[in-house]
Scaffold this active site. Structure first.
Site, PDB file in Angstrom:
ATOM      1  N   CYS A  42       2.364 -52.696   6.129  1.00 18.66           N
ATOM      2  CA  CYS A  42       2.500 -54.187   6.060  1.00 18.66           C
ATOM      3  C   CYS A  42       3.336 -54.886   7.310  1.00 18.66           C
ATOM      4  O   CYS A  42       3.085 -55.961   7.748  1.00 18.66           O
ATOM      5  CB  CYS A  42       3.005 -54.746   4.798  1.00 18.66           C
ATOM      6  SG  CYS A  42       4.273 -53.464   4.237  1.00 18.66           S
ATOM      7  N   HIS A  77       7.585 -60.300   3.616  1.00 21.58           N
ATOM      8  CA  HIS A  77       8.832 -59.578   4.642  1.00 21.58           C
ATOM      9  C   HIS A  77       8.883 -60.392   5.619  1.00 21.58           C
ATOM     10  O   HIS A  77       8.060 -61.313   5.841  1.00 21.58           O
ATOM     11  CB  HIS A  77       7.978 -58.358   5.201  1.00 21.58           C
ATOM     12  CG  HIS A  77       7.678 -57.099   4.447  1.00 21.58           C
ATOM     13  ND1 HIS A  77       8.281 -56.859   3.142  1.00 21.58           N
ATOM     14  CD2 HIS A  77       6.944 -56.059   4.573  1.00 21.58           C
ATOM     15  CE1 HIS A  77       8.078 -55.903   2.650  1.00 21.58           C
ATOM     16  NE2 HIS A  77       7.062 -55.131   3.525  1.00 21.58           N
TER      17      HIS A  77
END
Ligand code: A2P
Ligand code: 11C
Length: 339
Positions: free
Chosen positions: A133, A246
Site C-alpha cells: 500500500c 496513509h
C-alpha cells in the site's frame, strides 16, 4: 455475466473492501465465492441482495470454476493456496507480499505500469501481485513526475494507519483510545506498545541492515514497477494513530529540471490523483479526507530549496490504504483482465 470471482480473506478489512469496490464500480461477476479460515466458515454475509455463506479456504475444491481470485489473507495463505488457485485456472490477484518480487509475477499499479501484465489472460492460471500500500500511494504521485524528469533519488517518510495491520489493529486503536481516555491501561495485543496518542516505528520485522521490511518493500517494489534498477530509494516507515489512510512525505531528486508549476500541471492531469494544495488557507491532504475515496491526494508541492537548478521537489501524499492501497488497485487489475 462476467467472471466467477472468489475472495480469499473475505471477512478481513481488505476482503470487505473488495466487496464495496465491486459494487461501486459495477464490476461484473457471474458468481461470487467468499473464502476465509475455518473460524469464519459457515458465517453468513449479505452482499448485493444475496446472502453468502463463508466457506473454508482449506476445503477441497475451493477454487473449482473460479476465474478470478482476489487474495488478501496474508503472505502465508497466498503461498499455501495461491498455486492451487492457479492450477485450477484462476488468475490470482494477490494483495500479499508473497510473490511480488518473483520475476515471473507482474507487480502492477494500473495507472503506472499496465503493460507489465500484457501476457496475463483470463482462463490461463497466473498470479498478478498488488504492490504494498505505501508503494502504491507513493508511486501514484511520483510516477507522473518521474516520467517527465526522471527520478534519480527518492526519500520517503511515512505516517501509516492502523488498517495496514488489519481489521483487528483498527479495533485495537479504537479500544485503546477509549481506555486511555478513561485512565485505564491500554490493551496491547496486535502491537506490543501503546498506539493511541503515540507513534512508533512500523511493526514489520527489522532487518540486519537496520531497515524494516516495510521500508525495503518500498525500495525494491519501486525498482520493479518502474523497471529501473538504478533509482535510489530510501524510506522511514512510521505507524501513526490514524484508522485507514496513509500519509507520505516524498522528496524527489530529478535528472532534469522540474519547476513546481509544471509539476502541479502534471499532477493535475494524472489519473487517480487529486491536488489539495491551498497555501493561503493552509489546506493540504489529510488521511481523514481521503478515507473511503479512490483518489490519492497530493499537496505541499514545492521546490526543494536544498537542490540546485530546480532538480528537486517535496510533496505530501495521502491515500486510503484499504482502497487504492489494496482493494481498489486489485479490482482495477481484475478489470484489465476483462478488456
Ligand atoms: P478469518 O476472519 O476467518 O480469520 P485482516 O487483514 O483484516 O486481519 O483479515 C485477514 C483475513 O484473512 C480474514 O478474512 C481472515 O479470515 C483471513 N485469514 C487469515 N488466516 C487465514 C487462513 N489460515 N486461512 C484462510 N483465511 C485466513
Ligand atoms: C502496512 N503496508 O501498512 C503494510 C501492511 O506487504 O502488503 C501490508 C504489508 C504488505 O502496515
Amino acid at each position: 455475466d462476467g467472471p466467477s470471482v472468489a475472495i480469499v480473506g473475505a471477512t478481513g478489512a481488505v476482503g470487505q473492501e473488495f466487496l464495496r469496490v465491486i459494487t461501486d464500480r459495477d464490476f461484473p461477476y457471474r458468481s461470487l465465492r467468499l473464502l476465509a479460515s475455518e473460524r469464519s466458515a459457515g458465517k453468513h454475509l449479505a452482499f448485493e441482495d444475496r446472502e453468502y455463506t463463508v466457506q473454508d479456504l482449506a476445503a477441497p475444491g475451493a477454487f473449482d470454476g473460479v476465474d478470478v481470485a482476489l487474495f488478501s489473507a496474508g503472505g502465508g495463505v497466498s503461498r499455501k493456496y495461491g498455486p492451487a488457485a492457479v492450477a485450477s485456472g484462476a488468475v490470482v490477484v494477490d494483495n500479499s507480499s508473497a510473490f511480488r518480487m518473483d520475476p515471473e509475477v507482474p507487480l502492477v499499479i494500473p495507472e503506472v505500469n499496465p503493460e507489465a501484465m500484457a501476457n496475463v489472460r483470463l482462463g490461463q492460471g497466473a498470479i498478478v501481485a498488488n504492490p504494498n500500500c505505501s508503494t502504491i500511494i507513493c508511486l501514484m504521485a511520483a510516477t507522473p513526475l518521474h516520467r517527465h524528469a526522471k527520478v534519480l533519488r527518492m526519500v520517503v517518510s511515512t505516517y501509516q494507519a492502523a488498517s495496514g495491520a488489519g481489521a483487528a489493529a483498527m479495533e485495537e486503536l479504537k479500544l485503546q483510545t477509549k481506555e486511555v481516555l478513561e485512565g485505564k491501561a491500554p490493551t496491547c495485543k496486535i502491537f506490543k506498545q501503546q498506539y493511541a496518542f503515540n507513534i512508533f516505528s512500523h511493526n514489520a520485522p527489522v532487518l540486519e541492515n537496520g531497515y524494516n521490511e516495510e521500508e525495503m518493500k518500498m525500495v525494491k517494489e519501486t525498482r520493479k514497477i518502474w523497471n529501473d534498477e538504478d533509482v535510489k530509494v530510501t524510506a522511514t516507515c512510521i505507524r501513526v494513530p490514524v484508522l485507514r489512510a496513509h500519509t507520505e512525505s516524498v522528496n524527489l531528486q530529478f535528472e532534469k529540471a522540474l519547476d513546481e508549476g509544471t509539476a502541479r500541471e502534471i499532477l493535475r492531469a494524472a489519473p487517480g490523483v487529486t491536488i489539495v494544495d491551498d497555501r493561503a488557507a493552509n489546506r493540504f491532504p489529510t488521511p481523514l479526507e481521503v478515507s473511503d475515496k479512490d483518489d490519492v491526494a497530493v499537496g505541499r508541492i514545492r521546490q526543494d530549496l536544498s537542490q540546485d537548478d530546480n532538480r528537486g521537489l517535496d510533496i505530501l501524499v495521502c491515500g486510503d490504504q484499504i482502497r487504492k492501497g489494496a482493494a481498489l488497485n486489485a479490482v482495477q487489475i481484475a478489470e484489465m483482465l476483462l478488456k
